[in-house]
Design a protein around this motif. Sequence first.
Motif, PDB file in Angstrom:
ATOM      1  N   ILE A   1       0.829  -1.215   0.000  1.00  0.00           N
ATOM      2  CA  ILE A   1       0.000   0.000   0.000  1.00  0.00           C
ATOM      3  C   ILE A   1       0.861   1.261   0.000  1.00  0.00           C
ATOM      4  O   ILE A   1       0.672   2.166  -0.819  1.00  0.00           O
ATOM      5  CB  ILE A   1      -0.942  -0.003   1.219  1.00  0.00           C
ATOM      6  CG1 ILE A   1      -1.976  -1.129   1.099  1.00  0.00           C
ATOM      7  CG2 ILE A   1      -1.662   1.344   1.331  1.00  0.00           C
ATOM      8  CD1 ILE A   1      -2.829  -1.312   2.342  1.00  0.00           C
ATOM      9  N   VAL A   2       1.843   1.319   0.920  1.00  0.00           N
ATOM     10  CA  VAL A   2       2.633   2.537   1.118  1.00  0.00           C
ATOM     11  C   VAL A   2       3.606   2.793  -0.033  1.00  0.00           C
ATOM     12  O   VAL A   2       3.728   3.924  -0.525  1.00  0.00           O
ATOM     13  CB  VAL A   2       3.397   2.461   2.449  1.00  0.00           C
ATOM     14  CG1 VAL A   2       4.326   3.668   2.606  1.00  0.00           C
ATOM     15  CG2 VAL A   2       2.422   2.393   3.619  1.00  0.00           C
ATOM     16  N   PHE A   3       4.303   1.762  -0.477  1.00  0.00           N
ATOM     17  CA  PHE A   3       5.365   1.953  -1.461  1.00  0.00           C
ATOM     18  C   PHE A   3       4.929   1.708  -2.910  1.00  0.00           C
ATOM     19  O   PHE A   3       5.541   2.229  -3.833  1.00  0.00           O
ATOM     20  CB  PHE A   3       6.556   1.044  -1.127  1.00  0.00           C
ATOM     21  CG  PHE A   3       7.248   1.405   0.150  1.00  0.00           C
ATOM     22  CD1 PHE A   3       8.165   2.443   0.188  1.00  0.00           C
ATOM     23  CD2 PHE A   3       6.965   0.724   1.325  1.00  0.00           C
ATOM     24  CE1 PHE A   3       8.798   2.796   1.374  1.00  0.00           C
ATOM     25  CE2 PHE A   3       7.592   1.058   2.515  1.00  0.00           C
ATOM     26  CZ  PHE A   3       8.509   2.099   2.540  1.00  0.00           C
ATOM     27  N   PHE A   4       3.871   0.910  -3.087  1.00  0.00           N
ATOM     28  CA  PHE A   4       3.461   0.575  -4.448  1.00  0.00           C
ATOM     29  C   PHE A   4       2.032   1.021  -4.779  1.00  0.00           C
ATOM     30  O   PHE A   4       1.579   0.851  -5.904  1.00  0.00           O
ATOM     31  CB  PHE A   4       3.587  -0.941  -4.682  1.00  0.00           C
ATOM     32  CG  PHE A   4       4.993  -1.453  -4.538  1.00  0.00           C
ATOM     33  CD1 PHE A   4       5.909  -1.285  -5.560  1.00  0.00           C
ATOM     34  CD2 PHE A   4       5.394  -2.103  -3.378  1.00  0.00           C
ATOM     35  CE1 PHE A   4       7.213  -1.759  -5.435  1.00  0.00           C
ATOM     36  CE2 PHE A   4       6.688  -2.578  -3.245  1.00  0.00           C
ATOM     37  CZ  PHE A   4       7.605  -2.408  -4.277  1.00  0.00           C
ATOM     38  N   GLY A   5       1.325   1.580  -3.808  1.00  0.00           N
ATOM     39  CA  GLY A   5      -0.024   2.075  -4.054  1.00  0.00           C
ATOM     40  C   GLY A   5      -1.026   0.999  -4.414  1.00  0.00           C
ATOM     41  O   GLY A   5      -2.025   1.267  -5.091  1.00  0.00           O
ATOM     42  N   ARG A   6      -0.780  -0.222  -3.942  1.00  0.00           N
ATOM     43  CA  ARG A   6      -1.690  -1.335  -4.233  1.00  0.00           C
ATOM     44  C   ARG A   6      -2.953  -1.255  -3.371  1.00  0.00           C
ATOM     45  O   ARG A   6      -2.987  -0.562  -2.358  1.00  0.00           O
ATOM     46  CB  ARG A   6      -1.001  -2.681  -3.966  1.00  0.00           C
ATOM     47  CG  ARG A   6       0.326  -2.881  -4.670  1.00  0.00           C
ATOM     48  CD  ARG A   6       0.134  -3.147  -6.136  1.00  0.00           C
ATOM     49  NE  ARG A   6       1.410  -3.339  -6.815  1.00  0.00           N
ATOM     50  CZ  ARG A   6       1.562  -3.328  -8.117  1.00  0.00           C
ATOM     51  NH1 ARG A   6       0.524  -3.127  -8.901  1.00  0.00           N
ATOM     52  NH2 ARG A   6       2.751  -3.498  -8.653  1.00  0.00           N
ATOM     53  N   ILE A   7      -3.969  -1.951  -3.781  1.00  0.00           N
ATOM     54  CA  ILE A   7      -5.184  -2.221  -3.003  1.00  0.00           C
ATOM     55  C   ILE A   7      -6.113  -1.010  -2.894  1.00  0.00           C
ATOM     56  O   ILE A   7      -7.343  -1.163  -2.980  1.00  0.00           O
ATOM     57  CB  ILE A   7      -4.858  -2.753  -1.585  1.00  0.00           C
ATOM     58  CG1 ILE A   7      -4.023  -4.041  -1.692  1.00  0.00           C
ATOM     59  CG2 ILE A   7      -6.126  -3.008  -0.789  1.00  0.00           C
ATOM     60  CD1 ILE A   7      -3.561  -4.583  -0.354  1.00  0.00           C
ATOM     61  N   ILE A   8      -5.555   0.194  -2.717  1.00  0.00           N
ATOM     62  CA  ILE A   8      -6.376   1.386  -2.452  1.00  0.00           C
ATOM     63  C   ILE A   8      -7.431   1.588  -3.536  1.00  0.00           C
ATOM     64  O   ILE A   8      -8.615   1.842  -3.241  1.00  0.00           O
ATOM     65  CB  ILE A   8      -5.483   2.644  -2.339  1.00  0.00           C
ATOM     66  CG1 ILE A   8      -4.521   2.508  -1.153  1.00  0.00           C
ATOM     67  CG2 ILE A   8      -6.335   3.896  -2.198  1.00  0.00           C
ATOM     68  CD1 ILE A   8      -3.489   3.603  -1.062  1.00  0.00           C
ATOM     69  N   GLU A   9      -7.011   1.470  -4.795  1.00  0.00           N
ATOM     70  CA  GLU A   9      -7.950   1.671  -5.909  1.00  0.00           C
ATOM     71  C   GLU A   9      -9.101   0.682  -5.853  1.00  0.00           C
ATOM     72  O   GLU A   9     -10.257   1.040  -6.088  1.00  0.00           O
ATOM     73  CB  GLU A   9      -7.200   1.532  -7.239  1.00  0.00           C
ATOM     74  CG  GLU A   9      -8.103   1.712  -8.455  1.00  0.00           C
ATOM     75  CD  GLU A   9      -7.384   1.397  -9.751  1.00  0.00           C
ATOM     76  OE1 GLU A   9      -8.070   1.207 -10.773  1.00  0.00           O
ATOM     77  OE2 GLU A   9      -6.140   1.324  -9.745  1.00  0.00           O
ATOM     78  N   ARG A  10      -8.779  -0.570  -5.513  1.00  0.00           N
ATOM     79  CA  ARG A  10      -9.812  -1.605  -5.449  1.00  0.00           C
ATOM     80  C   ARG A  10     -10.768  -1.384  -4.280  1.00  0.00           C
ATOM     81  O   ARG A  10     -11.960  -1.661  -4.376  1.00  0.00           O
ATOM     82  CB  ARG A  10      -9.162  -2.989  -5.347  1.00  0.00           C
ATOM     83  CG  ARG A  10      -8.438  -3.436  -6.609  1.00  0.00           C
ATOM     84  CD  ARG A  10      -9.356  -3.400  -7.808  1.00  0.00           C
ATOM     85  NE  ARG A  10      -8.775  -4.045  -8.971  1.00  0.00           N
ATOM     86  CZ  ARG A  10      -9.354  -4.115 -10.155  1.00  0.00           C
ATOM     87  NH1 ARG A  10     -10.530  -3.548 -10.334  1.00  0.00           N
ATOM     88  NH2 ARG A  10      -8.768  -4.707 -11.161  1.00  0.00           N
ATOM     89  N   VAL A  11     -10.252  -0.905  -3.185  1.00  0.00           N
ATOM     90  CA  VAL A  11     -11.111  -0.594  -2.032  1.00  0.00           C
ATOM     91  C   VAL A  11     -12.062   0.543  -2.393  1.00  0.00           C
ATOM     92  O   VAL A  11     -13.267   0.494  -2.085  1.00  0.00           O
ATOM     93  CB  VAL A  11     -10.258  -0.220  -0.804  1.00  0.00           C
ATOM     94  CG1 VAL A  11     -11.150   0.302   0.325  1.00  0.00           C
ATOM     95  CG2 VAL A  11      -9.456  -1.428  -0.325  1.00  0.00           C
ATOM     96  N   GLN A  12     -11.540   1.555  -3.057  1.00  0.00           N
ATOM     97  CA  GLN A  12     -12.383   2.676  -3.478  1.00  0.00           C
ATOM     98  C   GLN A  12     -13.429   2.219  -4.484  1.00  0.00           C
ATOM     99  O   GLN A  12     -14.582   2.671  -4.442  1.00  0.00           O
ATOM    100  CB  GLN A  12     -11.504   3.775  -4.076  1.00  0.00           C
ATOM    101  CG  GLN A  12     -10.623   4.480  -3.057  1.00  0.00           C
ATOM    102  CD  GLN A  12      -9.653   5.465  -3.685  1.00  0.00           C
ATOM    103  OE1 GLN A  12      -9.358   5.381  -4.879  1.00  0.00           O
ATOM    104  NE2 GLN A  12      -9.145   6.398  -2.886  1.00  0.00           N
ATOM    105  N   GLN A  13     -13.042   1.323  -5.381  1.00  0.00           N
ATOM    106  CA  GLN A  13     -13.995   0.788  -6.357  1.00  0.00           C
ATOM    107  C   GLN A  13     -15.113   0.025  -5.665  1.00  0.00           C
ATOM    108  O   GLN A  13     -16.286   0.134  -6.038  1.00  0.00           O
ATOM    109  CB  GLN A  13     -13.275  -0.138  -7.337  1.00  0.00           C
ATOM    110  CG  GLN A  13     -14.186  -0.697  -8.434  1.00  0.00           C
ATOM    111  CD  GLN A  13     -13.446  -1.637  -9.371  1.00  0.00           C
ATOM    112  OE1 GLN A  13     -12.220  -1.749  -9.322  1.00  0.00           O
ATOM    113  NE2 GLN A  13     -14.179  -2.331 -10.210  1.00  0.00           N
ATOM    114  N   THR A  14     -14.760  -0.733  -4.639  1.00  0.00           N
ATOM    115  CA  THR A  14     -15.761  -1.483  -3.874  1.00  0.00           C
ATOM    116  C   THR A  14     -16.738  -0.539  -3.197  1.00  0.00           C
ATOM    117  O   THR A  14     -17.955  -0.774  -3.191  1.00  0.00           O
ATOM    118  CB  THR A  14     -15.076  -2.383  -2.826  1.00  0.00           C
ATOM    119  OG1 THR A  14     -14.158  -3.264  -3.488  1.00  0.00           O
ATOM    120  CG2 THR A  14     -16.109  -3.221  -2.075  1.00  0.00           C
TER     121      THR A  14
END
Length: 464
Positions: free
Chosen positions: A284-297
Amino acid sequence: MEQIKKRISDFFELITSERFFFYYIAFVMIALPVTEIFDELHSMIFASQPIIVEMAGYFGIFIFAVHFLKHQGIKYYLSDLLYFLLFVFAVLSAVFSHNKYDTFHGFYYDEWLFNFVGYFSLMLAGTMIQDKQLRKKLINIFILVTVIQVSFGVLQTFGISLRECYFDTEIIMSAKRSYGLIQHSNWFGGLTVLLFACTSGAFLYTQNKVMRNACYIISVICFYTLISAEARLAWVGVFGYLLFLAVSIIVMKRKGLEKEKLMSITKRLLVLLLGMAVVTVIAIVFFGRIIERVQQTKTEMSGDGFIHMGREGMGSGRVYIWKQGLKSVPDHWAFGIGLDNYRDVFLSDSEFDGMFTQGKGHNEYIHYLVTQGVFQLITYLTLLIHTAVTGVKNVIRNDDNEERYLNWILMGMFFGYTAQAFFNSSVVNVVPYFWITVGMLLTKKNQRPLGSSKKNRESAAAKH
């Protein structure tokens, strides 16, 4: 003439031996990722894998015909009956397909008739392997496959790949999502659930210190590629797997498993969870993973789904796909609209608005119902229930600790995959690994022969 007959008989005996079934499974497991490497090096994506599984189908139906014809008076098991029924209903679905051209010629990642026969045959081959050492070797091959797939998955998260992926190239490549040697991040997410459950399970239960540490490293890296695929269905699979672990540890504690070993497993699970948490934070912190998918959900939950479809757009349009598929069931309930021909539920609907079509149901259970009908779905669910019940019994009741832990690993793989299957599609380069897992859980020594009772088994055991 007698010598020729003897040679043929010896050959038939060889190809129906336990060791040959092991090599049959091992070849498919390793060939799927390895051939894809060469395919991509020669700019031929997704070319060899369907053919390998189709070959496994033709060869599988041959060797099992030989097995059942040659070995008279053998005991039969529910897995044998289900193998036959799965084959029959798949054939009937193909014969009565609403669109035979698409059923028999396929469309991109559609599965052919003998791909399914390959799945069923790999499952039945797994039931034939009773030797503990051969079963352990298959677990080691699962770990090898994990290393191969994850190595490419890690590189892809840094923008390094052999070639562009097969689907959603622009999105996946720009976002640096992992897709391994599977050509699609969703499918890779589903596969890595199975592989993560295997490698982390080996870490939890193995006695060998070197193997334990190696499996921990592999499983943590595998988890990194899993969340880097950014496939939400994979998160469901991981949750299902962890829930299984928690419940199984509680059950084993109540059943009186040796306290020291159970404490060791629990401590290792906490170490595994810590590693998963650290990887998640880094992603999450270094690669920006997951956040977009959480927002999409969150967006989908608010009613603004995929391409502004409202609630039907939830799950990237999955609800819409499911509703369209279920709409066709009343008219094609017996054998489905056609073997792996889900796209036709859109094209044959007079009310279809032309928004978009899908060749997969994005839910394996709905997909079986829609494409192969009620009878096949019942057969498939019966197999899954039989597998779960048999696996649980052999984790709880097995007196051989090594066998118990083997079954425990396989049960984690089973529950992780079946959880994510509610949102994923069956594809030819992923699902063979699941069918192999089912077969290994249903090894003949774990099952009860058809027609035998518990009383008869206890009597036979007492005589022995």
